[in-house]
Scaffold this active site. Structure first.
Site, PDB file in Angstrom:
ATOM      1  N   LYS A 180       0.842  -1.203   0.000  1.00 14.70           N
ATOM      2  CA  LYS A 180       0.000   0.000   0.000  1.00 14.70           C
ATOM      3  C   LYS A 180       0.873   1.248   0.000  1.00 14.70           C
ATOM      4  O   LYS A 180       1.944   1.238   0.607  1.00 14.70           O
ATOM      5  CB  LYS A 180      -0.854   0.038   1.281  1.00 14.70           C
ATOM      6  CG  LYS A 180      -1.987  -0.958   1.323  1.00 14.70           C
ATOM      7  CD  LYS A 180      -2.768  -0.816   2.620  1.00 14.70           C
ATOM      8  CE  LYS A 180      -3.860  -1.853   2.755  1.00 14.70           C
ATOM      9  NZ  LYS A 180      -4.949  -1.732   1.780  1.00 14.70           N
ATOM     10  N   ARG A 232     -10.168 -11.421   2.431  1.00  8.53           N
ATOM     11  CA  ARG A 232     -11.084 -12.446   1.911  1.00  8.53           C
ATOM     12  C   ARG A 232     -10.419 -13.816   1.919  1.00  8.53           C
ATOM     13  O   ARG A 232     -11.091 -14.842   2.009  1.00  8.53           O
ATOM     14  CB  ARG A 232     -11.572 -12.044   0.513  1.00  8.53           C
ATOM     15  CG  ARG A 232     -10.470 -11.940  -0.503  1.00  8.53           C
ATOM     16  CD  ARG A 232     -10.900 -11.174  -1.737  1.00  8.53           C
ATOM     17  NE  ARG A 232     -10.957  -9.725  -1.504  1.00  8.53           N
ATOM     18  CZ  ARG A 232     -11.310  -8.834  -2.415  1.00  8.53           C
ATOM     19  NH1 ARG A 232     -11.643  -9.243  -3.635  1.00  8.53           N
ATOM     20  NH2 ARG A 232     -11.322  -7.549  -2.145  1.00  8.53           N
TER      21      ARG A 232
HETATM   22  N1  BES Z   1      -7.880  -3.733   4.657  1.00  9.86           N
HETATM   23  C1  BES Z   1      -8.140  -3.353   3.331  1.00  9.86           C
HETATM   24  C2  BES Z   1      -9.467  -2.606   3.160  1.00  9.86           C
HETATM   25  C3  BES Z   1      -9.577  -1.275   3.865  1.00  9.86           C
HETATM   26  C4  BES Z   1      -9.247  -0.094   3.193  1.00  9.86           C
HETATM   27  C5  BES Z   1     -10.056  -1.182   5.149  1.00  9.86           C
HETATM   28  C6  BES Z   1      -9.375   1.123   3.839  1.00  9.86           C
HETATM   29  C7  BES Z   1     -10.193   0.047   5.801  1.00  9.86           C
HETATM   30  C8  BES Z   1      -9.843   1.193   5.126  1.00  9.86           C
HETATM   31  C9  BES Z   1      -8.179  -4.582   2.425  1.00  9.86           C
HETATM   32  O1  BES Z   1      -7.379  -5.653   2.804  1.00  9.86           O
HETATM   33  C10 BES Z   1      -7.684  -4.139   1.081  1.00  9.86           C
HETATM   34  O2  BES Z   1      -6.551  -3.777   0.999  1.00  9.86           O
HETATM   35  N2  BES Z   1      -8.568  -4.180   0.089  1.00  9.86           N
HETATM   36  C11 BES Z   1      -8.246  -3.746  -1.216  1.00  9.86           C
HETATM   37  C12 BES Z   1      -8.786  -4.763  -2.177  1.00  9.86           C
HETATM   38  C13 BES Z   1      -8.270  -4.622  -3.580  1.00  9.86           C
HETATM   39  C14 BES Z   1      -6.817  -5.001  -3.660  1.00  9.86           C
HETATM   40  C15 BES Z   1      -9.089  -5.521  -4.495  1.00  9.86           C
HETATM   41  C16 BES Z   1      -8.907  -2.390  -1.453  1.00  9.86           C
HETATM   42  O3  BES Z   1     -10.023  -2.175  -0.960  1.00  9.86           O
HETATM   43  O4  BES Z   1      -8.304  -1.546  -2.091  1.00  9.86           O
HETATM   44 ZN    ZN Z   2      -5.353  -5.505   2.109  1.00 12.15          ZN
END
Ligand code: BES
Ligand code: ZN
Ligand code: ZN
Length: 494
Positions: free
Chosen positions: A272, A346
């Site tokens: 990230k 997931r």
């Molecule tokens: N933990 C994150 C989702 C999240 C984002 C929670 C902001 C709280 C605040 C999750 O694991 C994630 O990174 N999801 C990605 C999925 C994508 C790679 C398909 C996302 O939402 O960008």
């Molecule tokens: Zn994630």
């Protein structure tokens, strides 16, 4: 904060701050007349002069100057009668408690009048006060002079119906304390709240009546083929755990709760950017909510058989980290193409969901800070709700109304399901660019045991408060414990 519930007239309550809830555009209610007389009609005057209008969370303090056993009377607005929502009581109560704290009170009291159903009033007022009392300050070394700003006693005073009001107040206390217990774990930083630390916390829940807790460590997870959580944890120096909590309170159910417990989500090799990594210690919020629900269910002695499964791991970038295009065989036997290592929630949830089959559940509810897309869709206001059974989802919506923890249903259609097909495995872990909350749920659905009612709560936007405008006074900073009251309500209504 101790709770004391008793029968007294408003002008008889001995306390530091006595909170009275008043509607907007309303004359002083009859029950406060004697008290008002003793205060030289200052309540009437404040209303007449419009110094106090009764807007939601508006306050007006009246020192009693020795004319009452209470040091101060605090008028708190609960808004217009026709706009009146039960949640206003929680909010006003939190506002009043925070005022009492700010003037160094030891005793804070709420007067339960006859606004509406006294038990609901009492429960919600106590919920608001206890939730409003939460602060994550254990790592702040307080100066001596600040150290005593704790309310020691929360009093609930009422004109009658003591038994009913007391029971409701105690219920409010259990629900709010379970929520605060969850919030405290959620707010812990990732260097403290490791999978091992949280597994130990889960183990402590076995002190509750009728609760048993089993911890699966790396070897246990291997034996059970929970290969997805192992794959996610492989980039971390810390071993993953899965806590399995079981409460046997009665014949209803069994119901399984699954909560995402990523103690820190750096994204894995699909790392990230800094701004998105901020707050990723909150990626364990779903699992911590499950802990709180187990606690609340046991303390409320709900007549239900409840199982909580919480996968706990970090998602980092170590030398052994999983890589995009890895293919992993899940606990269910389905193979997964890991197209994006940041869609890790997931993956770990999938193993826990399919593991739930062994309990032959009547329903499964899962909670996860799963997708940034959910924040795009609903902001910080509501959790995304998806599932496979209309009737069951409407039960969750009913509970949300009662607890004022908002949910909004998002679609789960075949068009999203199709996006999870992989060219090289049974399933891939991301869909196309958009509708990320729906495609994430479409992925999870594949691991829910067949013919089992299932509801998924995406709490990415509601688990903690950061950028929300006008947050509620009972959840105004940090973790919210979202879902503890909501899901406990679902269980209570079962
Ligand atoms: N933990 C994150 C989702 C999240 C984002 C929670 C902001 C709280 C605040 C999750 O694991 C994630 O990174 N999801 C990605 C999925 C994508 C790679 C398909 C996302 O939402 O960008
Ligand atoms: Zn994630
Ligand atoms: Zn995550």
């Amino acid at each position: 904060m101790e709770l004391d519930v008793f029968e007294k007239k408003p002008h008889e309550v001995e306390t530091d701050v006595l909170g009275l809830f008043l509607h907007q555009d309303e004359d002083i209610p009859y029950r406060f007349k004697t008290l008002d007389n003793k205060l030289n009609n200052q309540i009437t005057k404040a209303i007449e002069n419009e110094n106090f209008k009764g807007e939601l969370n508006e306050t007006f303090a009246i020192p009693s100057l020795g004319n009452l056993p209470a040091d101060e009377v605090l008028l708190v607005g609960i808004g217009k009668k026709k706009e009146y929502e039960t949640d206003n009581i929680r909010q006003a109560s939190a506002t009043a408690l925070q005022y009492a704290k700010s003037v160094d009170s030891k005793k804070f009291s709420i007067y339960i009048g006859t606004l509406f159903s006294v038990d609901t009033f009492s429960q919600f007022a106590v919920e608001g006060a206890v939730l409003g009392n939460y602060k994550f300050d254990k790592y702040i070394n307080l100066e001596d002079e600040n150290e005593e700003k704790e309310i020691e006693e929360l009093q609930v005073a009422c004109p009658g119906k003591l038994k009913k009001i007391k029971k409701a107040a105690e219920k409010g206390k259990i629900l709010a304390e379970a929520t605060n217990y969850t919030r405290n774990l959620q707010d812990l930083p990732a260097n403290v709240a490791t999978p091992k630390y949280l597994a130990k916390e889960a183990k402590n829940l076995s002190d509750l009546d009728n609760v048993k807790v089993e911890i699966l460590s790396k070897s246990g997870l291997k034996k059970k083929n929970m290969n997805l959580i192992l794959a996610v944890s492989s980039g971390s120096g810390k071993e993953p755990k899965t806590a399995i909590m079981e409460y046997k309170g009665g014949k209803k159910g069994p119901i399984v709760l699954v909560g995402k417990g990523v103690t820190f989500d750096a994204g894995g090799l699909d790392i990230k950017p800094t701004s998105a990594m901020n707050n990723m210690h909150y990626d364990k919020c779903g699992a911590m909510a499950v802990f709180g629900i187990m606690k609340a269910a046991a303390e409320l002695e709900l007549p239900i058989h409840l199982i909580g499964i919480t996968p706990l791991t970090e998602n980092l970038t170590g030398a052994d980290a999983q890589k995009p295009r890895d293919i992993v065989e899940s606990h269910s036997g389905k193979t997964i193409e890991v197209k994006n290592t940041d869609a890790e929630g997931r993956l770990i949830m999938a193993d826990s969901l399919s593991y739930s089959e062994k309990y032959d559940p009547e329903a499964v509810i899962d909670m996860a800070t799963l997708t940034g897309s959910c924040i795009k869709a609903l902001g910080y206001v509501a959790a995304g709700l998806l599932g496979n059974n209309k009737e069951f989802l409407s039960k969750v919506k009913d509970a949300a109304e009662q607890t004022s923890e908002k949910v909004w249903e998002l679609p789960l259609w075949d068009e999203y399901r199709e996006q999870m097909d992989s060219d090289v495995a049974d399933v891939k872990n991301i869909g196309e660019e958009h509708a990320g909350t729906s495609t994430a749920a479409a992925f999870l659905e594949k691991f829910v045991p067949e013919h089992v009612k299932w509801a998924h709560l995406d709490i990415a936007g509601t688990a903690y408060v950061e950028k929300m405008k006008n947050p509620k006074p009972y959840a105004s900073s940090g973790a919210t414990g979202f879902g503890v009251r909501l899901v406990t309500q679902v269980l209570e209504d079962w």
